[in-house]
Design a protein around this motif. Structure first.
Motif, PDB file in Angstrom:
ATOM      1  N   GLU A 267       4.533  13.971  -1.259  1.00  0.00           N
ATOM      2  CA  GLU A 267       3.464  13.085  -1.755  1.00  0.00           C
ATOM      3  C   GLU A 267       4.060  11.769  -2.229  1.00  0.00           C
ATOM      4  O   GLU A 267       3.586  10.695  -1.887  1.00  0.00           O
ATOM      5  CB  GLU A 267       2.747  13.741  -2.941  1.00  0.00           C
ATOM      6  CG  GLU A 267       1.871  14.891  -2.569  1.00  0.00           C
ATOM      7  CD  GLU A 267       0.471  14.421  -2.246  1.00  0.00           C
ATOM      8  OE1 GLU A 267      -0.274  14.026  -3.172  1.00  0.00           O
ATOM      9  OE2 GLU A 267       0.122  14.445  -1.052  1.00  0.00           O
TER      10      GLU A 267
ATOM     11  N   ARG B  81       5.626   9.819   0.654  1.00  0.00           N
ATOM     12  CA  ARG B  81       4.584   9.208   1.469  1.00  0.00           C
ATOM     13  C   ARG B  81       4.073   7.942   0.807  1.00  0.00           C
ATOM     14  O   ARG B  81       3.965   6.897   1.435  1.00  0.00           O
ATOM     15  CB  ARG B  81       3.449  10.232   1.619  1.00  0.00           C
ATOM     16  CG  ARG B  81       2.207   9.686   2.262  1.00  0.00           C
ATOM     17  CD  ARG B  81       1.118  10.728   2.198  1.00  0.00           C
ATOM     18  NE  ARG B  81      -0.086  10.274   2.858  1.00  0.00           N
ATOM     19  CZ  ARG B  81      -1.161  11.019   2.979  1.00  0.00           C
ATOM     20  NH1 ARG B  81      -1.184  12.262   2.491  1.00  0.00           N
ATOM     21  NH2 ARG B  81      -2.226  10.549   3.576  1.00  0.00           N
ATOM     22  N   TRP B  82       3.789   8.037  -0.507  1.00  0.00           N
ATOM     23  CA  TRP B  82       3.288   6.878  -1.232  1.00  0.00           C
ATOM     24  C   TRP B  82       4.292   5.743  -1.201  1.00  0.00           C
ATOM     25  O   TRP B  82       3.976   4.615  -0.874  1.00  0.00           O
ATOM     26  CB  TRP B  82       2.981   7.289  -2.681  1.00  0.00           C
ATOM     27  CG  TRP B  82       2.731   6.102  -3.552  1.00  0.00           C
ATOM     28  CD1 TRP B  82       1.562   5.407  -3.687  1.00  0.00           C
ATOM     29  CD2 TRP B  82       3.687   5.449  -4.387  1.00  0.00           C
ATOM     30  NE1 TRP B  82       1.716   4.359  -4.528  1.00  0.00           N
ATOM     31  CE2 TRP B  82       3.021   4.355  -4.991  1.00  0.00           C
ATOM     32  CE3 TRP B  82       5.030   5.660  -4.694  1.00  0.00           C
ATOM     33  CZ2 TRP B  82       3.650   3.488  -5.874  1.00  0.00           C
ATOM     34  CZ3 TRP B  82       5.655   4.807  -5.577  1.00  0.00           C
ATOM     35  CH2 TRP B  82       4.972   3.733  -6.165  1.00  0.00           C
TER      36      TRP B  82
ATOM     37  N   ILE C 158       4.954   4.339   2.497  1.00  0.00           N
ATOM     38  CA  ILE C 158       3.802   3.616   3.021  1.00  0.00           C
ATOM     39  C   ILE C 158       3.641   2.293   2.293  1.00  0.00           C
ATOM     40  O   ILE C 158       3.533   1.230   2.915  1.00  0.00           O
ATOM     41  CB  ILE C 158       2.517   4.470   2.841  1.00  0.00           C
ATOM     42  CG1 ILE C 158       2.535   5.645   3.775  1.00  0.00           C
ATOM     43  CG2 ILE C 158       1.285   3.619   3.033  1.00  0.00           C
ATOM     44  CD1 ILE C 158       2.034   5.351   5.141  1.00  0.00           C
TER      45      ILE C 158
ATOM     46  N   ILE D  83       3.064  19.176  14.109  1.00  0.00           N
ATOM     47  CA  ILE D  83       2.115  19.802  13.191  1.00  0.00           C
ATOM     48  C   ILE D  83       2.660  19.898  11.760  1.00  0.00           C
ATOM     49  O   ILE D  83       2.017  19.413  10.820  1.00  0.00           O
ATOM     50  CB  ILE D  83       1.691  21.183  13.739  1.00  0.00           C
ATOM     51  CG1 ILE D  83       1.048  21.004  15.113  1.00  0.00           C
ATOM     52  CG2 ILE D  83       0.753  21.887  12.782  1.00  0.00           C
ATOM     53  CD1 ILE D  83      -0.146  20.094  15.147  1.00  0.00           C
TER      54      ILE D  83
ATOM     55  N   VAL E 229       2.624  16.590  10.119  1.00  0.00           N
ATOM     56  CA  VAL E 229       1.309  16.142   9.652  1.00  0.00           C
ATOM     57  C   VAL E 229       0.947  16.888   8.375  1.00  0.00           C
ATOM     58  O   VAL E 229       0.404  16.317   7.425  1.00  0.00           O
ATOM     59  CB  VAL E 229       0.236  16.366  10.738  1.00  0.00           C
ATOM     60  CG1 VAL E 229      -1.152  16.134  10.166  1.00  0.00           C
ATOM     61  CG2 VAL E 229       0.491  15.440  11.902  1.00  0.00           C
ATOM     62  N   MET E 230       1.258  18.200   8.318  1.00  0.00           N
ATOM     63  CA  MET E 230       0.947  18.962   7.114  1.00  0.00           C
ATOM     64  C   MET E 230       1.703  18.387   5.921  1.00  0.00           C
ATOM     65  O   MET E 230       1.203  18.379   4.805  1.00  0.00           O
ATOM     66  CB  MET E 230       1.338  20.417   7.305  1.00  0.00           C
ATOM     67  CG  MET E 230       0.378  21.145   8.211  1.00  0.00           C
ATOM     68  SD  MET E 230       0.885  22.842   8.339  1.00  0.00           S
ATOM     69  CE  MET E 230      -0.589  23.551   9.022  1.00  0.00           C
TER      70      MET E 230
ATOM     71  N   GLY F 187       0.621  14.001   6.316  1.00  0.00           N
ATOM     72  CA  GLY F 187      -0.697  13.507   6.688  1.00  0.00           C
ATOM     73  C   GLY F 187      -0.607  12.631   7.930  1.00  0.00           C
ATOM     74  O   GLY F 187       0.475  12.356   8.441  1.00  0.00           O
ATOM     75  N   VAL F 188      -1.782  12.218   8.398  1.00  0.00           N
ATOM     76  CA  VAL F 188      -1.813  11.385   9.600  1.00  0.00           C
ATOM     77  C   VAL F 188      -1.501   9.951   9.197  1.00  0.00           C
ATOM     78  O   VAL F 188      -2.364   9.237   8.704  1.00  0.00           O
ATOM     79  CB  VAL F 188      -3.198  11.462  10.270  1.00  0.00           C
ATOM     80  CG1 VAL F 188      -3.274  10.461  11.408  1.00  0.00           C
ATOM     81  CG2 VAL F 188      -3.459  12.851  10.776  1.00  0.00           C
ATOM     82  N   ASN F 189      -0.262   9.548   9.343  1.00  0.00           N
ATOM     83  CA  ASN F 189       0.112   8.165   9.050  1.00  0.00           C
ATOM     84  C   ASN F 189       1.493   7.890   9.611  1.00  0.00           C
ATOM     85  O   ASN F 189       2.104   8.751  10.236  1.00  0.00           O
ATOM     86  CB  ASN F 189       0.076   7.899   7.543  1.00  0.00           C
ATOM     87  CG  ASN F 189       0.935   8.897   6.797  1.00  0.00           C
ATOM     88  OD1 ASN F 189       2.043   9.215   7.222  1.00  0.00           O
ATOM     89  ND2 ASN F 189       0.414   9.411   5.707  1.00  0.00           N
TER      90      ASN F 189
ATOM     91  N   ALA G 151       1.997   9.778  19.477  1.00  0.00           N
ATOM     92  CA  ALA G 151       0.610   9.329  19.536  1.00  0.00           C
ATOM     93  C   ALA G 151      -0.329  10.483  19.230  1.00  0.00           C
ATOM     94  O   ALA G 151      -1.461  10.277  18.802  1.00  0.00           O
ATOM     95  CB  ALA G 151       0.306   8.758  20.912  1.00  0.00           C
ATOM     96  N   PHE G 152       0.171  11.701  19.415  1.00  0.00           N
ATOM     97  CA  PHE G 152      -0.691  12.851  19.129  1.00  0.00           C
ATOM     98  C   PHE G 152      -0.874  13.062  17.638  1.00  0.00           C
ATOM     99  O   PHE G 152      -1.719  13.829  17.218  1.00  0.00           O
ATOM    100  CB  PHE G 152      -0.147  14.105  19.812  1.00  0.00           C
ATOM    101  CG  PHE G 152      -0.368  14.068  21.286  1.00  0.00           C
ATOM    102  CD1 PHE G 152      -1.518  14.615  21.839  1.00  0.00           C
ATOM    103  CD2 PHE G 152       0.517  13.420  22.120  1.00  0.00           C
ATOM    104  CE1 PHE G 152      -1.765  14.527  23.188  1.00  0.00           C
ATOM    105  CE2 PHE G 152       0.281  13.332  23.470  1.00  0.00           C
ATOM    106  CZ  PHE G 152      -0.851  13.886  24.017  1.00  0.00           C
ATOM    107  N   ILE G 153      -0.054  12.430  16.821  1.00  0.00           N
ATOM    108  CA  ILE G 153      -0.315  12.437  15.377  1.00  0.00           C
ATOM    109  C   ILE G 153      -1.382  11.403  15.082  1.00  0.00           C
ATOM    110  O   ILE G 153      -2.297  11.633  14.290  1.00  0.00           O
ATOM    111  CB  ILE G 153       0.975  12.079  14.599  1.00  0.00           C
ATOM    112  CG1 ILE G 153       2.009  13.175  14.772  1.00  0.00           C
ATOM    113  CG2 ILE G 153       0.655  11.883  13.129  1.00  0.00           C
ATOM    114  CD1 ILE G 153       3.315  12.848  14.087  1.00  0.00           C
ATOM    115  N   GLY G 154      -1.277  10.255  15.721  1.00  0.00           N
ATOM    116  CA  GLY G 154      -2.205   9.172  15.458  1.00  0.00           C
ATOM    117  C   GLY G 154      -1.426   7.901  15.192  1.00  0.00           C
ATOM    118  O   GLY G 154      -0.845   7.743  14.116  1.00  0.00           O
TER     119      GLY G 154
ATOM    120  N   GLN H 223      -0.532   5.324  22.001  1.00  0.00           N
ATOM    121  CA  GLN H 223      -1.948   5.662  21.920  1.00  0.00           C
ATOM    122  C   GLN H 223      -2.682   5.176  23.173  1.00  0.00           C
ATOM    123  O   GLN H 223      -3.507   5.888  23.742  1.00  0.00           O
ATOM    124  CB  GLN H 223      -2.531   4.995  20.676  1.00  0.00           C
ATOM    125  CG  GLN H 223      -3.936   5.416  20.401  1.00  0.00           C
ATOM    126  CD  GLN H 223      -4.577   4.507  19.367  1.00  0.00           C
ATOM    127  OE1 GLN H 223      -4.358   3.302  19.347  1.00  0.00           O
ATOM    128  NE2 GLN H 223      -5.366   5.098  18.503  1.00  0.00           N
TER     129      GLN H 223
END
Lengths: 372, 641, 314
Positions: free
Chosen positions: B387, B390-391, B394, B501, B504-505, B508-510, B587-590, B596
């Motif tokens: 967490e 990520r913060w 990002i 996967i 992403v867990m 997250g999607v970023n 790209a499959f994460i986003g 993409q």
């Protein structure tokens, strides 16, 4: 076992084995009138567009001049004639163009200019099919690093040239086994090249090159990659084989001693050109250039010069008594020369005919070195 | 670098810097490619393809080829998993295949390989993946020989004709750096979807290394061997088939090894256009979030890869050994007889009990439960860290960086690249850089390309930060190095989709998730080449420095690192390549990058767009490749080894 | 598995005789596409096993769910049992216009795709499912990458869901972040479940997620035809996309134009095939929750629901 061209040559080319081959090479019949290989004004120039320089080749440009125009002359204006049954040794240091020369003679590479006549035919003008046919019937070659096929057994390597010319398997295996026996590799036929020592691998190479009963046998530094001890052994082996064969031989080496030991005639090359081409004795006795003299100066002449070379006409010398063999070197005769009391000693050829007389004083001088 | 070269390079960089400074007052044509510069490449490609397909009738040809492919696929499908096709013999029981593989392993490399080969198939069977694995292998078994034959043919042609080689080389370069999805689209157009399309894509992907190894092998044949063949009176054809190719055996077989590895790398990706088996199952399982089961499949793919790699390498290295004459037939064919006996035995077992034919899913073992549970525990434990990470990443790293990349005027980027090119390899390299990057600007995908560049840059940077220390640590002891390299191999062969996967867990999607998944791949070559570079430093140099009284740290800093740097840069080069591939898959994460768009092009079978995007990615890779290899060559030369 | 098919074949023999009496199907296999979600795979297997019971041979080919329409047009694939209006309507319509593919039948099942949240989200934002209530809770959905706005996790961009347009039209305090695949959506939901964190994502029905994570769709202003093109339609007079997605999109079966001629009997059955939302959800659950293999799930479903499919073959 080697099918010879005609019975007349057979009787003259096969020497008495008792005398040993190395000792009486002059008896090997060399038919100068019938050259097997003749090359005239041979040039091989490497570099970009060597044809541009072609027109200037008649002017005989030096190696230096060529280098300035970005070209390397590996063979420069070489003319040689090799008679049937003769053994010519081409000797030169690395880079002297000797390997290129032998590849030109076998047309593994195309010459830039000049003609090579093999048995009356210009091989430069041959088509690929004719050339392949010539190699399949008349030529054999031995290579410095053996050139064996790693994926084939010894016997299959030896049988390879026969396979190429389409002989059926059982015939060619039988022939290959015969060759292996000849070179003393019986029992190793199912080995792979990598499982053999260097000397053994070269024996395979020799067996392969002889499998088609070649009339012309090229050997490109066959023993250079071997240890000194093995090399000596292989030279003896070679002399033994040579005694049993009658083919024309072109032998390349960088080892002057080897050349002296094996040759009928030696061609010494430097910078692509032949400095001198003559019998070992004459090269040793009268080197044509300084370059050749550098090689001969360190040579013990008594090991090279044979009785025949010193023989003068016997008439009027009063030479009599037990003759010495023409093919023996002065070193072989040293004890006799020193202890004998005759001024002139008769020299006899292999058939026992006296061919001349040996001046004992000259022989002693040669043995001990010229008096100062 | 000469002084003049440096001056031009700095001039270009300074010009780029000036453009950046003055960005706000620049005409818009220097900030973004002006409209007149953007050419409709995609439309042109589509028109060309339409012409090829409809007017030239290439379709009939490709369809005919794919029918041949299908006939072959039917045979292997019948033998391996009993698809109802000629020759109606299969399926071969798993136990028979397992003992056969074990015997092959034994013949090629003794007990260890036997255990690996047999064990892999036993694992596949008892984990209940037999059907899927056989579906996969049925395609690979067809694709590999086609690839090998094509590669051999093209390799020989390229060896024969320099003109052909000159034509082939750039094609191979691009093919090897183009993302896999890009050439799937034309295949879908010409062949359709299904196992045959999958087989063809696999072939296209795996042919280049075979061509290169064939060429290399033929070039390496000692001239004397060729001459001896010529003097034996061999014709050109005899020379090729009986002298050159057999002598180049080892290199050609290494090519076969590469083909097999490339085929396995395509197992998952090709399932997007119809490759049945493990890959397809893996995607389904991931779609249903079944991590444990997907990891089991991942392990199977790794095991297959390791097994086929070791087997084919052992085959390549195996040298013939003679039999003494007089050895009886039975003794010469001992292994064959044992194999026949084992096949008979296992066939009998299979006849007695269906378990030995195929293990049904219900009877299969599984470790999915514990794996899922431990994954949950791991993710829960990691959450506070991730967490925060990520913060932090990002807010403070990724978003600012990404905005910066997008903010840069395109003219400044081009000038900067030209400057770097000039510094590394003079005018020629500068032009090469421009030739690769200008078309990207002209393709109209500048912004997306810059996002891809940004993600690759960040990922490679992180990979260097992790990989270099890890490599240095590993290189200190040979055992450690071997273990680390093994780990690298495993990570690299493990299907990339499985990483997506958990990432992403965790994040997250970023972009953090994207970078994390790319870093997994990008780190592998850095570690590998760092170890190789350090171990490759001549020991006498290290000894000489110790005798000069250098401490271990000093040796590392002043001797080992500088000498290993060229090799390490080759690792960085590969790292960039891997990152480019993985960014596309991520790209499959986003993402909002070229990947993409590539995904979109695939789902709408837009050949033109797909190829344009593919070329854009390939050009980035080739440019980096050119720069790094150029630099590292020069460095190697100046170091004298 | 093959044994079960044989069993099925005997039970269906009556239907088989009837069907075979009036037309002869080609012996070439009918190619059924398999996509990467389980209900479609099970449904494909169900229909495939019914075809096999008619004596047809059937093959399953994994195919991209968008590219499949092109493949059907060319006859590489025979039919598609699940054409979702929202996701594949555009590809399907485009393919129909090019020719070679046609609409065979429409399932009773309706599809819905829209903003969705799992139940634990409702605890944090009790006003749900109303969209205005969601908008007021936007702060609950804030993530580092969306700044002070809430995050809506959309599906892949190529699903063309116009979520951003909706956010703009309705003036919502949200940012749309597009996941790259359905798997990424599930991974996010699963991670959120661990911490019981509020989350709002794109989701659709019928699918397996409903069985794993109970949840609800967000109620936007109801869809009216033209809401996406005509500003005057919908609650806001000057905006397009000021409404939710259709709550009852179609789910169709599409087939290759050559199918009726080549496999008339199978085609006749296909025209009758019809599933409901409950049936589809059940099939998905058998695989995704109970962990059955799709083939086995299809066989089990056929055994348990003979009354449903028997009339299709007769």
């Amino acid at each position: 076992m080697n099918a010879l061209p005609d019975p007349v040559t057979l009787s003259t080319t096969l020497p008495p084995l008792s005398a040993g081959w190395g000792t009486v090479p002059k008896d090997r019949h060399v038919n100068e009138a019938e050259p097997v290989i003749a090359c005239r004004n041979l040039w091989k120039v490497f570099g970009d567009r060597p044809d541009r320089i072609l027109s200037r080749l008649n002017c005989n440009p030096s190696a230096e001049e060529l280098r300035q125009s970005g070209l390397i002359a590996a063979v420069r204006d070489v003319s040689l004639t090799i008679g049937r049954g003769e053994m010519l040794v081409v000797m030169g240091l690395s880079g002297s163009g000797k390997s290129t020369l032998v590849r030109c003679l076998s047309r593994l590479i195309d010459v830039t200019s000049g003609a090579i006549i093999v048995e009356g035919r210009d091989i430069g003008a041959m088509t690929e099919t004719e050339l392949i046919d010539l190699r399949r019937r008349k030529m054999g070659m031995v290579f410095q690093s053996f050139g064996l096929l790693p994926h084939r057994t010894v016997v299959d390597n030896v049988a390879f040239p026969l396979e190429m010319r389409g002989q059926d398997r059982s015939t060619r295996i039988a022939r290959a086994m015969e060759m292996l026996e000849l070179v003393g590799l019986k029992g190793r036929e199912s080995y792979f090249p990598r499982e053999l020592s260097g000397g053994q691998q070269q024996r395979v190479g020799i067996a392969r090159s002889l499998a088609v009963e070649p009339e012309i046998w090229f050997l490109d530094e066959p023993f250079s990659a071997l240890d000194p001890l093995i090399r000596r052994e292989m030279q003896d082996e070679f002399l033994r084989l040579k005694g049993m064969l009658s083919n024309t031989i072109v032998f390349i080496t960088h080892d002057f001693d080897e050349a002296l030991r094996l040759a009928d005639r030696i061609a010494i090359m430097k910078d692509g050109a032949v400095e001198q081409c003559d019998t070992p004795e004459r090269i040793v006795m009268s080197p044509a250039t300084e370059y050749v003299a550098k090689f001969t100066s360190a040579v013990d002449r008594s090991r090279v010069v044979r009785a025949a070379a010193l023989a003068i006409p016997a008439e009027g010398t009063g030479a009599e008594g037990q003759p010495v063999a023409a093919g023996q070197t002065l070193r072989d005769l040293a004890r006799l020369i020193v202890s004998d009391s005759r001024a002139f000693i008769p020299v006899a050829d292999a058939q026992g005919h006296v061919i001349g007389a040996l001046d004992r004083q000259r022989a002693v001088d040669l043995l001990l070195g010229e008096p100062a | 670098m000469t002084a003049g070269q440096a001056r031009v390079a700095w001039g270009l960089v300074a010009l780029a810097a000036a453009l950046v400074m003055l960005r706000e007052s620049l005409p818009s044509g220097l900030v973004r490619p002006p409209e007149w510069m953007v050419l409709p490449f995609a439309d042109w490609i589509n028109a060309a393809f339409a012409f090829l397909r409809d007017d030239l009738g290439l379709m009939t040809l490709t369809r005919a080829f794919s029918d041949v492919m299908e006939a072959c696929l039917d045979v292997t499908a019948n033998l391996l998993y009993g698809k109802n096709r000629w020759p109606h013999l299969g399926p071969i029981p798993w136990s028979v295949i397992a003992v056969s593989a074990g015997m092959v392993g034994f013949a090629l490399g003794g007990w260890r390989l036997a255990a690996l080969a047999g064990g892999t198939f036993v694992w596949i069977a008892v984990m209940g993946q037999w059907q899927w694995a056989m579906e996969t292998l049925s395609v690979i078994l067809v694709a590999t020989p086609f690839s090998v034959a094509l590669g051999l043919g093209f390799g020989v042609l390229a060896w024969r004709s320099q003109a052909f080689e000159r034509l082939l080389n750039p094609i191979l370069n691009i093919a090897q750096s183009m993302p896999h999805f890009a050439y799937m689209i034309p295949v879908v157009v010409f062949i359709g979807v299904g196992p045959k399309a999958a087989a063809i894509v696999t072939i296209i992907f795996s042919v280049p290394p075979m061509i290169r190894m064939t060429l290399l092998g033929l070039r390496k044949v000692p001239p004397e061997v060729v001459e001896s063949g010529k003097m034996s009176g061999a014709t050109r054809w005899q020379l090729l088939t009986r002298v050159r190719i057999p002598t180049a055996r080892t290199d050609i077989l290494i090519g076969v090894n590469q083909v097999v590895m490339q085929c396995l790398a395509m197992v998952v990706l090709a399932s997007f256009i119809g490759m049945p088996g493990l890959g397809q199952k893996l995607l389904q399982l991931l779609q249903a979030l079944k991590i444990g089961l997907s990891i089991e499949i991942g392990i199977t793919i790794v095991l297959l890869a390791v097994m086929l790699d070791r087997l084919s390498k052992a085959w390549a290295m195996k040298q013939p050994v003679h039999h003494m004459p007089g050895v009886r037939w039975i003794e010469r064919h001992r292994l064959l007889l044992i194999w026949l006996g084992l096949v008979a035995l296992t066939s009998a077992l299979a006849w007695l009990h269906p378990y030995f034919i195929e293990v049904e899913r219900k009877q299969a073992l599984s470790m999915a439960g514990p794996v899922d549970a431990s994954m949950k525990v791991f993710i829960r434990a990691m959450t506070p860290v991730t967490e925060w990470l990520r913060w932090f990443l990002i807010t403070w790293v990724l978003i600012p960086l990404r905005d910066a990349f997008l903010w840069l005027p395109f003219a400044a980027v081009l000038l900067l690249l030209a400057g770097i090119g000039w510094a590394v390899g003079g005018r020629r390299s500068a032009l090469v850089c421009l030739a690769f990057f200008l078309p990207i600007a002209m393709s109209g995908w500048w912004d997306r390309a810059m996002i891809t560049v940004y993600m690759v840059c960040v990922s490679v940077l992180v990979a260097v930060l992790i990989g270099v220390p890890a490599g240095l640590w590993g290189a200190a002891r040979p055992v450690r190095a071997a273990r680390l390299l093994f780990l690298c191999d495993t990570f690299q062969t493990f299907p990339s989709f499985i990483y997506l996967i958990p990432v992403v867990m965790l994040f997250g999607v970023n972009d953090v998730a994207v970078v994390a998944s790319v870093v997994v791949f990008a780190t592998v070559p850095i570690i590998r080449y760092t170890i190789e570079g350090i171990l490759g430093v001549p020991p006498e140099i290290v000894e000489a420095s110790s005798m000069s009284g250098a401490t271990r740290g000093q040796i590392m800093r002043h001797v080992q690192l500088p000498l290993a740097l060229p090799t390490m840069m080759v690792g960085a080069n590969q790292s960039v390549m891997f990152s480019l591939f993985m960014v596309i898959i991520a790209a499959f994460i986003g993402t909002q990058d070229l990947g993409q768009e590539m995904q979109r092009a695939l789902s709408s079978t837009d050949v033109g767009k797909g190829l344009v995007l593919g070329f854009a990615v390939a050009f980035m890779g080739l440019m980096v490749d050119h720069l790094i290899l150029r630099w590292s060559d020069g460095r190697h030369r100046s170091l004298g080894f | 598995m093959q044994r079960k098919v044989l069993l099925l074949a005997t039970t269906a023999s009556l239907g088989l005789c009837a069907a075979a009496a009036w037309a002869e199907d080609s012996s070439d296999p009918i190619i059924i596409p398999i996509h990467n979600w389980s209900s479609q795979i099970v449904m494909s297997n169900v229909i495939g096993q019914i075809f096999e019971s008619l004596g047809d041979s059937v093959e399953y080919v994994p195919t991209d769910s968008q590219a499949v329409y092109e493949a059907i047009r060319l006859g590489d694939v025979t039919f598609e049992p699940e054409v979702w209006e929202g996701a594949y309507g555009a590809s399907f319509t485009a393919a129909v216009e090019k020719g070679g593919i046609h609409d065979v039948a429409t399932h009773d099942a309706v599809t819905r795709e829209d903003w969705w949240y799992p139940m634990w989200t409702k605890e944090a934002c009790p006003g749900l499912p109303d969209w205005q209530a969601l908008n007021e809770c936007a702060a609950l959905f804030v993530t580092p990458e969306t700044g002070d706005k809430g995050r809506f996790l959309g599906g892949p961009v190529d699903w063309l869901k116009h979520d951003q347009e909706k956010v703009d039209a309705l003036g919502m305090n949200f940012v749309v972040v597009n996941a790259g695949s359905a798997a990424a959506l599930w991974a996010e939901i699963s991670a959120a479940e661990e911490q019981q964190k509020p989350i709002v994502v794109f989701n659709w029905t019928p699918n397996f997620a409903e069985a794993v994570w109970p949840g609800e769709f967000v109620e936007f202003p109801a869809w009216e035809a033209g809401c996406d093109t005509d500003p005057s339609v919908g609650p806001l007079p000057d905006k397009t996309y000021d409404c939710g997605n259709p709550a009852n999109g179609y789910l169709k079966i599409a087939a290759w134009d050559g199918m009726p001629e080549k496999w008339p009997a199978a085609y006749a059955v296909l025209q009758q095939v019809n599933f409901t939302n409950a049936q589809i959800a059940e099939m998905a659950k058998m695989v995704d929750v109970d962990g059955m293999e799709p083939e086995d799930a299809a066989t089990a479903w056929l055994e348990a629901n003979e009354d449903v499919w028997r009339p299709w073959v007769e």
